[in-house]
Scaffold this motif. Sequence first.
Motif, short mmCIF file in Angstrom:
data_model
loop_
_atom_site.label_atom_id
_atom_site.label_comp_id
_atom_site.label_asym_id
_atom_site.label_seq_id
_atom_site.Cartn_x
_atom_site.Cartn_y
_atom_site.Cartn_z
N UNK A 44 0.58 -1.24 0.20
CA UNK A 44 -0.31 0.07 0.08
C UNK A 44 0.77 1.36 -0.26
N UNK A 45 2.56 1.53 0.62
CA UNK A 45 2.91 2.47 0.78
C UNK A 45 3.18 3.08 -0.51
N UNK A 46 3.05 1.75 -1.93
CA UNK A 46 3.13 2.44 -3.42
C UNK A 46 2.34 3.13 -4.23
N UNK A 47 1.37 2.57 -3.19
CA UNK A 47 0.10 4.08 -3.80
C UNK A 47 -0.95 4.63 -2.99
N UNK A 48 0.49 5.26 -1.99
CA UNK A 48 0.18 6.34 -1.24
C UNK A 48 -1.17 5.92 -0.34
N UNK A 49 -1.40 5.25 -0.43
CA UNK A 49 -2.87 5.46 0.79
C UNK A 49 -2.53 4.79 2.20
N UNK A 50 -1.31 4.25 2.20
CA UNK A 50 -1.14 3.84 3.94
C UNK A 50 0.45 3.75 3.56
N UNK A 51 0.72 4.62 4.64
CA UNK A 51 2.46 5.41 4.62
C UNK A 51 2.91 4.78 5.70
N UNK A 76 3.35 12.55 4.94
CA UNK A 76 2.74 11.41 4.59
C UNK A 76 1.10 11.52 5.05
N UNK A 77 1.17 11.84 5.94
CA UNK A 77 -0.49 12.28 7.35
C UNK A 77 -1.56 12.45 6.13
N UNK A 78 -0.97 13.87 5.68
CA UNK A 78 -1.86 14.95 4.48
C UNK A 78 -2.45 14.12 3.78
N UNK A 79 -1.47 13.00 2.92
CA UNK A 79 -2.02 11.96 1.74
C UNK A 79 -2.68 11.21 2.25
N UNK A 80 -2.06 10.75 3.44
CA UNK A 80 -3.27 9.15 3.15
C UNK A 80 -4.78 9.88 3.42
N UNK A 81 -4.79 11.20 4.23
CA UNK A 81 -6.42 11.42 4.58
C UNK A 81 -7.05 11.48 3.57
N UNK A 82 -6.17 12.74 2.58
CA UNK A 82 -6.75 13.30 1.43
C UNK A 82 -7.41 11.85 0.52
N UNK A 125 9.93 3.58 9.01
CA UNK A 125 11.68 3.19 8.82
C UNK A 125 12.11 4.24 9.12
N UNK A 126 11.17 5.87 8.88
CA UNK A 126 11.80 7.35 8.89
C UNK A 126 12.31 7.29 10.66
N UNK A 127 11.49 6.62 11.25
CA UNK A 127 11.43 7.07 13.09
C UNK A 127 12.21 6.08 12.94
N UNK A 128 12.72 5.07 12.49
CA UNK A 128 13.73 4.03 12.66
C UNK A 128 15.04 4.50 12.38
N UNK A 129 15.41 4.56 11.65
CA UNK A 129 16.68 5.69 11.11
C UNK A 129 16.60 6.93 12.35
N UNK A 130 15.78 7.74 12.35
CA UNK A 130 16.40 8.99 13.52
C UNK A 130 16.32 8.82 14.25
N UNK A 131 16.16 7.00 15.25
CA UNK A 131 15.52 7.12 16.98
C UNK A 131 17.86 6.37 16.25
N UNK A 132 17.87 5.73 15.47
CA UNK A 132 19.19 4.27 15.77
C UNK A 132 20.56 6.07 15.07
N UNK A 133 19.33 6.98 14.44
CA UNK A 133 20.93 7.87 14.03
C UNK A 133 21.26 8.93 15.10
N UNK A 134 20.68 9.61 15.90
CA UNK A 134 20.44 10.07 17.20
C UNK A 134 20.62 9.54 18.22
N UNK A 165 16.69 14.72 10.75
CA UNK A 165 14.91 15.21 11.73
C UNK A 165 14.06 16.08 10.94
N UNK A 166 14.96 16.92 10.30
CA UNK A 166 14.13 18.10 9.69
C UNK A 166 13.44 17.29 8.32
N UNK A 167 14.05 16.44 7.28
CA UNK A 167 13.22 16.36 6.42
C UNK A 167 12.68 14.86 6.81
N UNK A 168 12.41 13.98 8.03
CA UNK A 168 11.98 13.43 8.28
C UNK A 168 10.86 13.74 9.32
N UNK A 169 10.67 14.50 9.58
CA UNK A 169 9.22 15.33 9.90
C UNK A 169 8.52 15.90 8.85
#
Lengths: 199, 178
Positions: free
Chosen positions: A44-51, A186-192, A57-66, A176-180
């Motif tokens: 579903x990630x590749x059709x934008x309706x579930x991101x 992602x939230x916006x696209x899912x809602x739409x 992935x980005x939360x995990x990357x940010x957590x481990x990176x920080x 971190x800024x890019x991930x946020x």
Amino acid sequence: MIAPLFKFGYFGDEFSLIIAVLIGIGFGFFLERAGFGSSTKLAAQFYFYDMTVLKVMFTAIVTAMVGLLYFGWLGILDLTLVSVNQTYLVSQIVGGLILGVGFVIGGYCPGTSVVACATGKKDAMVFVLGVLFGIFVFGELYSYIFEPIMDLSAMGRVLLPDVLHLSYGLVVFLVVVMAIGAFILAEYVEKKLVLKKGK
Amino acid sequence: MDQSLINDKPTKYMNPYLAGIGLGLVLLASFVVMGRGLGASGAFSTLIAAGTNIVSPEHAKSNAYFSEYLGLNLSETLKDWLLFEVIGVVIGGFVSGLFAGRIKLKTDKGPNISNGKRYLFAFIGGGLMGVGAKIARGCTSGQALTGGASLAFGSWVFMMMVFAGGYMFAYFIRRQWR
């Protein structure tokens, strides 16, 4: 500095295998919790309706990176002893594209397919057979097709800060800024898409 | 509320950001304890190399790729960190699924595709994954997640390419999922 513990000789090879199982248990647990044992959810990630894939992935990357930056800054962890993937641009570009196509066709990646097998998904079991077959073919054709391209554009240990000519801390901040930004999008696209579906 | 280990109804998935933090902490633990990140496809390579070596030792040892994965004997070959990690992934995935009531033998697929076709696509996708992961020296775990967190330049390029490949091909395979 005391970490990485293994590199400082706090335990040997045999014990590191026990650590491997424990770390794997944590890895598998959170992959399944996130819903990554389901190909329909992953695809579903590749059709934008579930991101979810992007968010996890980005939360995990940010957590481990920080965390890496923090432990390095505290002087507990020697960052130069943490192994970093070397850069081979050609093989990473070609391999990445093939992997992406395989992801949307097969519905899993190797790690998530293992979790899906563990929870009883028959399509994941077939997928794993496919991965094994793919690796076998790769190995058999290695010297004929793949070996020549594997080391093209070998750049060694290159980090984003090196390429961008920025400090390590600043790059961490920018990621971190890019991930946020990606999360908000992602939230916006899912809602739409949910609104569109409702009509 | 039903508090038994095996629920009748599957519970909802974890909040993605919480699951991401959990996953990130596991990755961080791997960095701090082992000095290395997570992986998956490497374990499959070890299995294939070991299997090839059992069927035909000469063939496996003369192969430039498989021979890299072979130890002095079978048990040495199988004492591979990633293989043990993936055994853990099986256990962790099963335990999480059990607690959530999600252990069930079934085929996960879109509404407009037969089981047979889903298996065919799963095999083809898996095969591409296997080849792609070997070319790139890692998959979503070893390259994107691990390399992403350690800011490896090539891993970030790889990650962008995975998304690019997936989004570019998604249109052609949409009937499988929708």
